[in-house]
Design an enzyme around this catalytic site. Structure first.
Site, mmCIF file in Angstrom:
data_model
loop_
_atom_site.group_PDB
_atom_site.id
_atom_site.type_symbol
_atom_site.label_atom_id
_atom_site.label_comp_id
_atom_site.label_asym_id
_atom_site.label_seq_id
_atom_site.Cartn_x
_atom_site.Cartn_y
_atom_site.Cartn_z
ATOM 1 N N CYS A 182 -13.628 -9.831 -8.041
ATOM 2 C CA CYS A 182 -14.061 -10.248 -6.704
ATOM 3 C C CYS A 182 -13.392 -9.406 -5.617
ATOM 4 O O CYS A 182 -12.171 -9.226 -5.629
ATOM 5 C CB CYS A 182 -13.725 -11.730 -6.504
ATOM 6 N N CYS A 185 -22.850 -11.623 -3.617
ATOM 7 C CA CYS A 185 -21.729 -12.436 -4.105
ATOM 8 C C CYS A 185 -20.551 -11.560 -4.462
ATOM 9 O O CYS A 185 -20.685 -10.608 -5.220
ATOM 10 C CB CYS A 185 -22.111 -13.132 -5.414
ATOM 11 N N CYS A 226 -9.268 -13.283 -8.509
ATOM 12 C CA CYS A 226 -10.208 -13.097 -9.606
ATOM 13 C C CYS A 226 -10.479 -11.595 -9.688
ATOM 14 O O CYS A 226 -10.710 -10.947 -8.666
ATOM 15 C CB CYS A 226 -11.487 -13.882 -9.356
ATOM 16 N N CYS A 282 -8.094 -14.555 0.351
ATOM 17 C CA CYS A 282 -8.030 -15.604 -0.687
ATOM 18 C C CYS A 282 -6.717 -15.468 -1.432
ATOM 19 O O CYS A 282 -6.245 -14.365 -1.652
ATOM 20 C CB CYS A 282 -9.216 -15.439 -1.658
HETATM 21 N N1 SAH Z 1 -13.835 -19.079 -4.055
HETATM 22 C C1 SAH Z 1 -15.018 -19.737 -4.452
HETATM 23 C C2 SAH Z 1 -16.222 -19.413 -3.598
HETATM 24 C C3 SAH Z 1 -16.415 -17.973 -3.189
HETATM 25 S S1 SAH Z 1 -16.885 -16.816 -4.417
HETATM 26 C C4 SAH Z 1 -15.309 -19.453 -5.889
HETATM 27 O O1 SAH Z 1 -14.661 -18.590 -6.472
HETATM 28 O O2 SAH Z 1 -16.152 -20.136 -6.446
HETATM 29 C C5 SAH Z 1 -18.631 -17.202 -4.736
HETATM 30 C C6 SAH Z 1 -19.100 -16.787 -6.124
HETATM 31 O O3 SAH Z 1 -19.229 -15.351 -6.249
HETATM 32 C C7 SAH Z 1 -18.143 -17.215 -7.223
HETATM 33 O O4 SAH Z 1 -18.835 -17.743 -8.307
HETATM 34 C C8 SAH Z 1 -17.498 -15.918 -7.561
HETATM 35 O O5 SAH Z 1 -16.898 -15.970 -8.821
HETATM 36 C C9 SAH Z 1 -18.664 -14.967 -7.482
HETATM 37 N N2 SAH Z 1 -18.275 -13.548 -7.440
HETATM 38 C C10 SAH Z 1 -17.107 -13.031 -7.014
HETATM 39 N N3 SAH Z 1 -17.121 -11.685 -7.122
HETATM 40 C C11 SAH Z 1 -18.327 -11.352 -7.630
HETATM 41 C C12 SAH Z 1 -18.949 -10.096 -7.940
HETATM 42 N N4 SAH Z 1 -18.342 -8.951 -7.720
HETATM 43 N N5 SAH Z 1 -20.206 -10.123 -8.422
HETATM 44 C C13 SAH Z 1 -20.852 -11.291 -8.602
HETATM 45 N N6 SAH Z 1 -20.326 -12.502 -8.305
HETATM 46 C C14 SAH Z 1 -19.065 -12.532 -7.833
HETATM 47 FE FE1 SF4 Z 2 -11.149 -16.179 -4.264
HETATM 48 FE FE2 SF4 Z 2 -13.029 -14.427 -4.971
HETATM 49 FE FE3 SF4 Z 2 -11.783 -15.842 -6.853
HETATM 50 FE FE4 SF4 Z 2 -13.533 -17.058 -5.185
HETATM 51 S S1 SF4 Z 2 -14.005 -15.452 -6.698
HETATM 52 S S2 SF4 Z 2 -11.487 -17.785 -5.785
HETATM 53 S S3 SF4 Z 2 -13.165 -15.891 -3.303
HETATM 54 S S4 SF4 Z 2 -10.831 -14.331 -5.499
#
Ligand code: SAH
Ligand code: SF4
Length: 410
Positions: free
Chosen positions: A169, A393, A166, A162
């Site tokens: 993530c 997630c 974030c 990606c």
């Molecule tokens: N890129 C998109 C979709 C993939 S992430 C997005 O960011 O929406 C899917 C979801 O999981 C998103 O809401 C993301 O913020 C959440 N997420 C990412 N890392 C996480 C974590 N460690 N624990 C819980 N949710 C998480």
């Molecule tokens: Fe990318 Fe993870 Fe952020 Fe979704 S939550 S936009 S997968 S870095």
């Protein structure tokens, strides 16, 4: 820091003004996003022996392929049925097609699937696959069965890695390697159905184990819009897999200009990764916020089509201990969402190796949820699924890198 949102305007006046003043800008921005996506395009869907994968072609593309070998349009219709309704991968199984024709097709085409590199089952019934593509790149796909019914969601990936980082993530720690092609996106769902033997596609209205798709795996789907759209159109086609757009939810971290296109063209359910109620904090934990701040994001949500009560927008909110989980923040969230048909999914933070955050306490999550519920917003606390196999997630990540060497996957 971003400017604070304009106050005083009613949401409708604000939305209308936004649409008019930003239309040209948004169009330019969309063109920029699509051009960037093209740089990370997937490799062509052709095998080293020159045969082409039929999966991932639109109906029109498939008809064109047939025309190119002198076949009539009905051949495309037949193939569509075998590929997407019956789930056939072998032309020899397609018994409405004469044997010589089967052979002719097999010489030129394949009906492909991503290769299952690994498959793991969690103690809670969640299943995770690592799929490998022809260029050896890998992604993860997860099936999350509903605890009490014969249904469940397949969480599909849209990119290898990606571009967004974030901070909470796991995927965000993996650089973007490339976008997935339409075949690779729809192929994840088809391979998942292979795994559960759910072919032919169940009729409308009958139960399905793999009943929903959530586009919430690795990657930002709206940074790979064309391929995602093509794949979802195939999934929604009534003469094939036939999954209704009501059973599909696409999650975005807030690529505002593409949200409008997604709504207008696909009309699937929208989930927005909000995670913070001030631009200051969201700038830090969802860095895309520096480009599309909260007020622009919420305006795009308000104009998302069908955002009625029946089709509320889902806001995802990861619960990070001491970071975004106070009662004051819950109240601010209520204020931000006022007037919008919305639901909030509270996601307890799922840790991953090396992550810096802690999951909010159960009490903090419950207090947060109570404030939202009292204000009329349904706010389920998402039960973590598949944490034992890093399938929850935000835990997905593969070791794929650009130009990785290794044996070519079939
Ligand atoms: N890129 C998109 C979709 C993939 S992430 C997005 O960011 O929406 C899917 C979801 O999981 C998103 O809401 C993301 O913020 C959440 N997420 C990412 N890392 C996480 C974590 N460690 N624990 C819980 N949710 C998480
Ligand atoms: Fe990318 Fe993870 Fe952020 Fe979704 S939550 S936009 S997968 S870095």
């Amino acid at each position: 820091m971003n400017p604070t949102p304009a106050r005083g305007d009613g949401p409708d006046a604000h939305t209308a003004a936004m649409t008019i003043s930003t239309d040209g800008l948004a169009e330019a921005e969309r063109a920029r996003i699509l051009a960037k996506a093209a740089i990370f395009a997937p490799p062509p869907a052709t095998l080293p022996d020159g045969r082409r994968d039929l999966v991932g072609l639109s109906r029109e593309d498939l008809a064109a392929e047939m025309a190119a070998i002198g076949e009539k349009p009905f051949r495309a219709k037949q193939l569509w049925h075998w590929i997407y309704h019956q789930g056939a991968t072998d032309f020899a199984r397609m018994n409405t097609i004469a044997k010589p024709m089967q052979a002719k097709l097999a010489e030129r085409f394949v009906v492909g699937r991503p290769e299952v590199a690994t498959q793991q089952d969690s103690a809670d019934g969640t299943r995770k696959w690592v799929f490998a593509f022809r260029d050896t790149q890998r992604i993860e796909t997860v099936y999350i069965p509903s605890a009490d019914e014969d249904r469940g969601a397949v969480c599909i990936s849209t990119q290898v890695g990606c571009t967004l980082s974030c901070t909470f993530c796991h995927t965000g720690t993996q650089k973007l390697v490339r976008n997935l092609g339409a075949a690779e996106i729809v192929g994840q769902f088809m391979a998942a159905r292979d795994s559960y033997g759910e072919w032919p596609s169940p009729k409308d209205g009958t139960a399905r184990h793999l009943s929903n798709i959530v586009v919430m795996g690795m990657g930002e789907p709206l940074y790979n819009y064309e391929n995602v759209a093509k794949a979802l159109r195939i999934v929604m086609d009534h003469e094939g897999i036939g999954l209704s757009r009501r059973r599909i939810t696409l999650s975005t971290s807030g690529v505002v200009p593409m949200m409008d296109r997604c709504g207008a063209e696909l009309g699937v359910g929208l989930a927005v990764s909000l995670h913070a109620v001030t631009n200051e904090l969201r700038d830090e934990i969802v860095p895309l916020n520096r480009k599309y701040p909260i007020e622009d994001l919420l305006a795009a949500c308000r104009r998302y089509p069908g955002a009625s009560n029946a089709r509320r927008i889902t806001f995802e909110y990861v619960m990070l201990r001491g970071v975004n989980d106070s009662e004051a923040e819950a109240r601010e969230l209520v204020r931000l969402l006022r007037g919008m048909p919305a639901k909030v999914n509270l996601i307890p933070f799922n840790p991953w190796p090396g992550s810096a955050y802690k999951t909010s306490t159960t009490e903090a999550i419950q207090r947060f949820a109570a404030i939202l519920n009292d204000a009329g917003y349904s706010s389920p606390i998402r039960r973590p699924r598949g944490r034992d196999i890093l399938a929850a997630c935000g835990q997905l990540k593969t070791d794929s890198e650009r130009a990785k060497r290794g044996p070519a996957a079939a």
